[in-house]
Design a protein around this motif. Structure first.
Motif, PDB file in Angstrom:
ATOM      1  N   GLY A   1       1.835  -8.289  -3.832  1.00  0.00           N
ATOM      2  CA  GLY A   1       1.482  -7.405  -2.732  1.00  0.00           C
ATOM      3  C   GLY A   1       0.214  -7.857  -2.038  1.00  0.00           C
ATOM      4  O   GLY A   1      -0.656  -7.028  -1.733  1.00  0.00           O
ATOM      5  N   THR A   2       0.100  -9.151  -1.757  1.00  0.00           N
ATOM      6  CA  THR A   2      -1.108  -9.661  -1.109  1.00  0.00           C
ATOM      7  C   THR A   2      -1.307  -9.045   0.268  1.00  0.00           C
ATOM      8  O   THR A   2      -2.441  -8.845   0.707  1.00  0.00           O
TER       9      THR A   2
ATOM     10  N   TYR B   1      -3.027  -5.930  -0.404  1.00  0.00           N
ATOM     11  CA  TYR B   1      -4.390  -6.288  -0.813  1.00  0.00           C
ATOM     12  C   TYR B   1      -5.259  -6.524   0.417  1.00  0.00           C
ATOM     13  O   TYR B   1      -6.401  -6.044   0.502  1.00  0.00           O
TER      14      TYR B   1
ATOM     15  N   TRP C   1      -0.907  -2.877  -4.568  1.00  0.00           N
ATOM     16  CA  TRP C   1      -0.655  -4.207  -5.121  1.00  0.00           C
ATOM     17  C   TRP C   1      -0.888  -4.148  -6.632  1.00  0.00           C
ATOM     18  O   TRP C   1      -1.349  -3.150  -7.165  1.00  0.00           O
TER      19      TRP C   1
ATOM     20  N   ASP D   1       5.164  -2.319  -2.932  1.00  0.00           N
ATOM     21  CA  ASP D   1       5.158  -3.545  -3.733  1.00  0.00           C
ATOM     22  C   ASP D   1       5.529  -3.244  -5.189  1.00  0.00           C
ATOM     23  O   ASP D   1       6.407  -2.432  -5.452  1.00  0.00           O
TER      24      ASP D   1
END
Length: 266
Positions: A96-97, A100, A107, A195
């Motif tokens: 889940g960048t 982020y 994330w 995510d």
């Protein structure tokens, strides 16, 4: 499944906990930093990677090099490292960048251990909230700000009463998206953008379904271990356990899984 002694499983659990602690430090060092930037791993779409992704995987790999040098490693950022123990650590330093980068706490860090049969133990860790979801070797638990609790998926219910989650509303190909939207019209509530945290919520008994497509082994193996330990199931869209990813459906129980699969198949 590979047979392990109690001492070996205890060492794996302890090693994973040390890795998750190191991952918390590495990811929180940069989370919600106003100067954080990202590179993209693909030319035709934004697939971000940050300094935090790389630092987190570096620190987890350093722990494995010290504690379990014979195990293999598959990590999202640094690829494959062969081992000879029959076990492989599958790592997603930040699943889940995009979340982020946006500063949303959905994330997570994914850590799992697999043998030839697939994942046998896994963690979903959310560093900012301080929650850790753990499954395998007889464990199914969450630990966080409210203490420790047992993980257990929701009881069976009609599909019309189910809650469905997915990371993106545009699920995979046009055909896959159409199948997802057919399913979404049949459930009570659909939510997006969580995510790996969606899989944790399923294991914790909050939702009934997670459906996605185009996933990799490091996206699915830790959630699979946690969800199965909590009493749920996670397969491909043909109903087969598939630790390699692709089209994924995670469900709280066989009844909801079967009803959702029928719609996805059209």
């Amino acid at each position: 499944m590979q047979m392990l002694t109690d001492r070996e499983t205890a060492d794996i659990i302890d090693t994973a906990a040390e890795m998750a602690a190191a991952a918390r430090d590495a990811t929180l060092l940069h989370f919600r930093s106003r100067g954080l930037s990202a590179d993209t791993k693909e030319a035709d779409r934004f697939d971000p990677v940050t300094v935090a992704d790389r630092l987190c995987e570096e620190r987890m790999r350093a722990i494995l090099a010290r504690r379990r040098p014979r195990d293999g490693i598959l990590g999202e950022e640094m690829g494959v490292q062969a081992g000879d123990s029959g076990l492989t650590w599958v790592l997603d330093p930040i699943d889940g960048t995009r979340s982020y980068l946006c500063g949303t706490p959905t994330w997570g860090v994914l850590i799992s251990v697999a043998d030839a049969s697939g994942p046998i133990y896994g963690l979903i860790d959310q560093p900012y909230i301080g929650e850790r979801f753990e499954g395998g070797f007889g464990l199914a638990r969450v630990r966080g700000p409210r203490g420790e609790d047992r993980l257990a998926t929701r009881a069976a219910r009609a599909l019309s009463e189910a809650i469905l989650m997915s990371t993106f509303p545009e699920v995979g190909t046009a055909e896959e998206e159409a199948a997802f939207r057919r399913l979404s019209r049949q459930v009570r509530l659909t939510r997006y953008g969580t995510d790996c945290y969606a899989y944790a919520l399923l294991a914790a008994g909050q939702i009934d379904l997670v459906v996605e497509a185009g996933l990799q082994p490091y996206d699915v193996q830790a959630p699979m271990a946690v969800i199965e330990a909590a009493g749920g199931l996670m397969t491909d869209w043909e109903g087969r356990r598939n630790p390699q990813g692709g089209r994924v459906i995670a469900a709280s129980c066989p009844e909801v899984h079967a009803a959702a699969l029928e719609i996805l198949r059209g």
